[in-house]
Design a protein around this motif. Structure first.
Motif, PDB file in Angstrom:
ATOM      1  N   LYS A 120      -9.652   7.292  -6.110  1.00 24.12           N
ATOM      2  CA  LYS A 120     -10.178   8.322  -6.850  1.00 24.12           C
ATOM      3  C   LYS A 120      -9.665   9.774  -6.512  1.00 24.12           C
ATOM      4  N   PRO A 121      -9.713  10.925  -6.848  1.00 19.10           N
ATOM      5  CA  PRO A 121      -9.954  10.912  -8.411  1.00 19.10           C
ATOM      6  C   PRO A 121      -8.695  10.505  -8.847  1.00 19.10           C
ATOM      7  N   PHE A 122      -9.185   9.474 -10.045  1.00 18.21           N
ATOM      8  CA  PHE A 122      -8.281   8.787 -10.435  1.00 18.21           C
ATOM      9  C   PHE A 122      -6.933   9.927 -11.165  1.00 18.21           C
TER      10      PHE A 122
ATOM     11  N   GLU B  68       7.545   9.644   9.679  1.00 22.25           N
ATOM     12  CA  GLU B  68       6.423   9.728  10.752  1.00 22.25           C
ATOM     13  C   GLU B  68       5.232   8.989  10.673  1.00 22.25           C
ATOM     14  N   ARG B  69       4.557   9.263   9.286  1.00 22.07           N
ATOM     15  CA  ARG B  69       3.257   8.643   9.143  1.00 22.07           C
ATOM     16  C   ARG B  69       3.480   7.123   8.808  1.00 22.07           C
ATOM     17  N   LEU B  70       4.435   6.837   8.217  1.00 20.10           N
ATOM     18  CA  LEU B  70       4.959   5.485   7.654  1.00 20.10           C
ATOM     19  C   LEU B  70       4.895   4.591   9.230  1.00 20.10           C
TER      20      LEU B  70
ATOM     21  N   SER C 254       0.349  12.543  -7.451  1.00 20.07           N
ATOM     22  CA  SER C 254       0.943  11.343  -7.602  1.00 20.07           C
ATOM     23  C   SER C 254       0.656  10.153  -8.364  1.00 20.07           C
ATOM     24  N   HIS C 255      -0.722  10.218  -8.791  1.00 19.09           N
ATOM     25  CA  HIS C 255      -1.149   8.997  -9.389  1.00 19.09           C
ATOM     26  C   HIS C 255      -0.643   8.484 -10.355  1.00 19.09           C
ATOM     27  N   ARG C 256      -0.359   9.307 -11.407  1.00 16.22           N
ATOM     28  CA  ARG C 256       0.045   9.055 -12.785  1.00 16.22           C
ATOM     29  C   ARG C 256       1.547   8.515 -12.534  1.00 16.22           C
TER      30      ARG C 256
ATOM     31  N   GLU D 245     -13.131   3.546  -6.677  1.00 15.73           N
ATOM     32  CA  GLU D 245     -14.441   4.153  -6.748  1.00 15.73           C
ATOM     33  C   GLU D 245     -15.445   3.439  -5.972  1.00 15.73           C
ATOM     34  N   ASN D 246     -15.616   3.726  -4.800  1.00 17.07           N
ATOM     35  CA  ASN D 246     -16.272   2.894  -3.838  1.00 17.07           C
ATOM     36  C   ASN D 246     -17.762   3.163  -3.529  1.00 17.07           C
ATOM     37  N   PHE D 247     -18.222   4.415  -3.898  1.00 20.05           N
ATOM     38  CA  PHE D 247     -19.619   4.970  -3.494  1.00 20.05           C
ATOM     39  C   PHE D 247     -20.511   3.913  -3.918  1.00 20.05           C
TER      40      PHE D 247
ATOM     41  N   PRO E  73      -7.609  18.614   4.645  1.00 18.09           N
ATOM     42  CA  PRO E  73      -7.497  19.822   4.411  1.00 18.09           C
ATOM     43  C   PRO E  73      -7.179  20.404   2.986  1.00 18.09           C
ATOM     44  N   TYR E  74      -6.556  19.304   2.396  1.00 21.73           N
ATOM     45  CA  TYR E  74      -6.248  19.779   0.948  1.00 21.73           C
ATOM     46  C   TYR E  74      -7.328  20.033   0.291  1.00 21.73           C
ATOM     47  N   LEU E  75      -8.522  19.563   0.645  1.00 27.27           N
ATOM     48  CA  LEU E  75      -9.846  19.801  -0.288  1.00 27.27           C
ATOM     49  C   LEU E  75     -10.120  21.410  -0.117  1.00 27.27           C
TER      50      LEU E  75
ATOM     51  N   PHE F  34      -4.881   9.939   5.751  1.00 27.13           N
ATOM     52  CA  PHE F  34      -6.165  10.043   6.461  1.00 27.13           C
ATOM     53  C   PHE F  34      -7.014   8.740   5.891  1.00 27.13           C
ATOM     54  N   PHE F  35      -7.157   8.439   4.568  1.00 29.48           N
ATOM     55  CA  PHE F  35      -8.295   7.553   4.113  1.00 29.48           C
ATOM     56  C   PHE F  35      -7.669   6.027   4.497  1.00 29.48           C
ATOM     57  N   ALA F  36      -6.136   5.961   4.058  1.00 29.52           N
ATOM     58  CA  ALA F  36      -5.839   4.644   3.945  1.00 29.52           C
ATOM     59  C   ALA F  36      -5.967   3.558   5.194  1.00 29.52           C
TER      60      ALA F  36
ATOM     61  N   LEU G 174       0.830  -1.122  -0.123  1.00 32.33           N
ATOM     62  CA  LEU G 174       0.045  -0.031  -0.065  1.00 32.33           C
ATOM     63  C   LEU G 174       0.895   1.445   0.006  1.00 32.33           C
ATOM     64  N   ILE G 175       0.488   2.108  -0.791  1.00 33.71           N
ATOM     65  CA  ILE G 175       1.209   3.417  -0.905  1.00 33.71           C
ATOM     66  C   ILE G 175       0.454   4.567  -0.689  1.00 33.71           C
ATOM     67  N   GLY G 176       1.009   5.237   0.505  1.00 36.24           N
ATOM     68  CA  GLY G 176       0.131   6.549   0.900  1.00 36.24           C
ATOM     69  C   GLY G 176      -0.402   5.993   2.240  1.00 36.24           C
ATOM     70  N   CYS G 177       0.070   6.386   3.286  1.00 36.88           N
ATOM     71  CA  CYS G 177      -0.480   6.156   4.734  1.00 36.88           C
ATOM     72  C   CYS G 177      -1.192   7.249   5.386  1.00 36.88           C
TER      73      CYS G 177
ATOM     74  N   GLU H 287     -14.904  17.544  -8.329  1.00 33.71           N
ATOM     75  CA  GLU H 287     -13.616  16.774  -8.472  1.00 33.71           C
ATOM     76  C   GLU H 287     -13.727  15.538  -7.312  1.00 33.71           C
ATOM     77  N   ASP H 288     -13.980  16.043  -5.953  1.00 34.43           N
ATOM     78  CA  ASP H 288     -13.817  15.130  -4.949  1.00 34.43           C
ATOM     79  C   ASP H 288     -15.017  13.989  -4.646  1.00 34.43           C
ATOM     80  N   LEU H 289     -16.096  14.838  -4.781  1.00 31.92           N
ATOM     81  CA  LEU H 289     -17.407  14.244  -4.226  1.00 31.92           C
ATOM     82  C   LEU H 289     -18.517  13.945  -5.312  1.00 31.92           C
TER      83      LEU H 289
HETATM   84  P1  NAD Z   1      -3.536  12.368   2.932  1.00 31.73           P
HETATM   85  O1  NAD Z   1      -2.964  13.463   2.217  1.00 31.73           O
HETATM   86  O2  NAD Z   1      -4.091  12.247   4.243  1.00 31.73           O
HETATM   87  O3  NAD Z   1      -2.631  10.876   2.763  1.00 31.73           O
HETATM   88  C1  NAD Z   1      -2.097  10.853   1.379  1.00 31.73           C
HETATM   89  C2  NAD Z   1      -0.736  10.341   2.135  1.00 31.73           C
HETATM   90  O4  NAD Z   1       0.283  10.057   0.927  1.00 31.73           O
HETATM   91  C3  NAD Z   1       0.320  10.998   2.879  1.00 31.73           C
HETATM   92  O5  NAD Z   1       0.684  10.355   3.905  1.00 31.73           O
HETATM   93  C4  NAD Z   1       1.498  11.260   2.012  1.00 31.73           C
HETATM   94  O6  NAD Z   1       2.625  11.660   2.746  1.00 31.73           O
HETATM   95  C5  NAD Z   1       1.504  10.004   1.054  1.00 31.73           C
HETATM   96  N1  NAD Z   1       2.092  10.258  -0.246  1.00 31.73           N
HETATM   97  C6  NAD Z   1       1.629  11.413  -1.202  1.00 31.73           C
HETATM   98  N2  NAD Z   1       2.502  11.244  -2.215  1.00 31.73           N
HETATM   99  C7  NAD Z   1       3.282   9.832  -1.972  1.00 31.73           C
HETATM  100  C8  NAD Z   1       4.330   9.324  -2.814  1.00 31.73           C
HETATM  101  N3  NAD Z   1       4.594   9.574  -4.046  1.00 31.73           N
HETATM  102  N4  NAD Z   1       4.892   8.069  -2.260  1.00 31.73           N
HETATM  103  C9  NAD Z   1       4.631   7.890  -1.157  1.00 31.73           C
HETATM  104  N5  NAD Z   1       3.604   8.395  -0.407  1.00 31.73           N
HETATM  105  C10 NAD Z   1       2.987   9.423  -0.900  1.00 31.73           C
HETATM  106  O7  NAD Z   1      -4.789  12.006   1.796  1.00 31.73           O
HETATM  107  P2  NAD Z   1      -6.227  11.271   2.056  1.00 31.73           P
HETATM  108  O8  NAD Z   1      -7.321  12.219   2.716  1.00 31.73           O
HETATM  109  O9  NAD Z   1      -5.851   9.847   2.571  1.00 31.73           O
HETATM  110  O10 NAD Z   1      -6.670  11.116   0.336  1.00 31.73           O
HETATM  111  C11 NAD Z   1      -6.016   9.814  -0.227  1.00 31.73           C
HETATM  112  C12 NAD Z   1      -6.804   9.837  -1.571  1.00 31.73           C
HETATM  113  O11 NAD Z   1      -7.954   9.188  -0.992  1.00 31.73           O
HETATM  114  C13 NAD Z   1      -7.372  11.000  -2.176  1.00 31.73           C
HETATM  115  O12 NAD Z   1      -7.203  10.621  -3.663  1.00 31.73           O
HETATM  116  C14 NAD Z   1      -8.766  11.146  -1.759  1.00 31.73           C
HETATM  117  O13 NAD Z   1      -9.711  11.807  -2.893  1.00 31.73           O
HETATM  118  C15 NAD Z   1      -9.003   9.670  -1.560  1.00 31.73           C
HETATM  119  N6  NAD Z   1     -10.157   9.475  -0.698  1.00 31.73           N
HETATM  120  C16 NAD Z   1     -11.158   8.704  -1.159  1.00 31.73           C
HETATM  121  C17 NAD Z   1     -12.223   8.384  -0.395  1.00 31.73           C
HETATM  122  C18 NAD Z   1     -13.284   7.323  -0.921  1.00 31.73           C
HETATM  123  O14 NAD Z   1     -14.300   7.087  -0.298  1.00 31.73           O
HETATM  124  N7  NAD Z   1     -12.801   6.793  -1.994  1.00 31.73           N
HETATM  125  C19 NAD Z   1     -12.326   9.062   1.003  1.00 31.73           C
HETATM  126  C20 NAD Z   1     -11.475   9.591   1.427  1.00 31.73           C
HETATM  127  C21 NAD Z   1     -10.354  10.286   0.435  1.00 31.73           C
END
Ligand code: NAD
Ligand code: 89V
Length: 343
Positions: free
Chosen positions: A97-99, A40-42, A78-80, A124-126, A165-167, A14-16, A9-12, A176-178
């Motif tokens: 999402k957003p992709f 620190e998040r990791l 970072s997605h692409r 895209e879970n909704f 907060p990024y929203l 809020f939502f992860a 899993l990449i990105g730890c 774009e988000d909702l």
């Molecule tokens: P966030 O900013 O809290 O977390 C993103 C994490 O990714 C951060 O810890 C950051 O350090 C890390 N990160 C960023 N780029 C990176 C990279 N290149 N390599 C490694 N780590 C990297 O964001 P979030 O609120 O968790 O949102 C993440 C995604 O989830 C967004 O695209 C958001 O739209 C989506 N989201 C989806 C739902 C849903 O219901 N599907 C709900 C909330 C958020």
């Protein structure tokens, strides 16, 4: 494939946390490695979920680990790069999402995974929320007859900015988000759209993007739908994060109202059905419907990786949802009716 699929899993952020809880419960898969560029998040998330293999660089993780899939839970910029990295390593990939921020980026990611022969699913879970699945199940029985009109509505005054907060910072916000979720639900219920007209506005002066949007969609088969969303709507009972749905068919109607109450009416009478989602052991109200949908879409991914079929919200499928978002922004900016296929 035998044994549990091993994911990274990449990105730890809020939502992860929801995704990691979901993976713990998934049948036939688990997360064995974590990556976040923030050490620190990791550390925090690795400790919380007892995952020892940790990386601050996704390229290092993909080089060192033999993964069956990666789950990208970072924000859109970072997605692409991350999807293309996974494709270069021939590792199937889920992307939040957003992709993408642009159709070009989205198409490039789909092409990269196609060329590498790896599966790509957008998280895209909704549309996986059980209340929304219940509405779709009634439509699919034919009980209300051919559908001619629908509405997908998400109106709230919930403070999403404290968790994300990024929203508040982007030039684009609610569509774009909702709105992307609501537009995807409209596609899943009413089919692909062929025309889009939209109006947007910002009510909350403390954010940069639009927080109110109304979209009129024309779907194939002469179905019309309205997708409306707002984070500026104060109500007696805050509905966040419920999506309310109305569907009219030639022989009846469906109303998914606040409190997860679905009413199906035909000329023969009506019935109310309680379609509350379960509160999973790790979930918390009011997020439990979203959290359940995370577990369901992740299980869907595992099942599709095992049987080799395309995921319902594959990258290719999500291009059509993303085109509706782009079309809505373009229409709101110009006043024009936009054909999403032209984007
Ligand atoms: P966030 O900013 O809290 O977390 C993103 C994490 O990714 C951060 O810890 C950051 O350090 C890390 N990160 C960023 N780029 C990176 C990279 N290149 N390599 C490694 N780590 C990297 O964001 P979030 O609120 O968790 O949102 C993440 C995604 O989830 C967004 O695209 C958001 O739209 C989506 N989201 C989806 C739902 C849903 O219901 N599907 C709900 C909330 C958020
Ligand atoms: O699902 C999402 O993308 C979230 C939320 C529901 C809070 O808008 O950002």
């Amino acid at each position: 494939m035998s044994g549990d699929l091993q994911g990274g899993l990449i990105g730890c952020g809020f939502f992860a946390l929801n995704q990691l809880h979901g993976w713990r419960d998934a049948r036939g898969a688990g997360i064995v490695a974590l990556c976040d560029r923030d050490p620190e998040r990791l550390r925090l998330v690795g400790d919380q979920f007892g995952i020892a293999r940790r990386y601050t660089d996704a390229a290092a993780m993909l080089a060192a680990e033999r993964l069956d899939f990666v789950d990208i839970a970072t924000t859109v910029p970072s997605h692409r790069a991350l999807v293309e990295l996974a494709a270069r390593h021939r590792v199937p990939v889920i992307c939040q999402k957003p992709f993408a921020a642009t159709m070009d980026d989205a198409r490039a990611m789909v092409a990269a995974c196609d060329a590498a022969g790896v599966a790509l699913m957008v998280h895209e879970n909704f549309r996986w929320q059980s209340a929304i699945r219940a509405v779709k199940a009634v439509i699919d029985t034919g009980e209300i007859g051919p559908v001619f009109w629908g509405r997908v509505s998400f109106r709230s005054a919930y403070d999403v900015f404290s968790g994300q907060p990024y929203l508040a910072e982007g030039e684009r916000f609610i569509l774009e988000d909702l709105g992307i979720h609501a537009l995807d639900i409209a596609r899943s219920l009413f089919g692909d759209a062929t025309s889009v007209v939209a109006r947007t506005r910002r009510v909350n002066p403390a954010i940069r993007g639009e927080d109110v949007a109304t979209v009129l969609l024309g779907h194939a088969g002469d179905v019309t739908s309205v997708v409306d969303c707002s984070y500026a709507t104060v109500q007696a009972v805050e509905p966040f994060p419920e999506t309310l749905i109305e569907v009219d068919g030639a022989s009846g109607s469906i109303r998914l109202g606040q409190g997860y109450r679905m009413v199906v009416a035909t000329r023969a009478g009506s019935r109310a059905v309680e379609v509350s989602p379960p509160v999973l052991p790790w979930a918390s109200r009011p997020w439990h419907n979203i959290q359940e949908s995370v577990a369901l879409i992740q299980q869907h991914w595992v099942d599709r990786l095992r049987d080799g079929a395309a995921a319902e919200t594959s990258g290719a499928d999500n291009l059509k949802t993303l085109a509706l978002v782009e079309a809505a922004y373009r229409s709101a900016a110009t006043g024009a009716v936009i054909d999403p296929a032209s984007l």
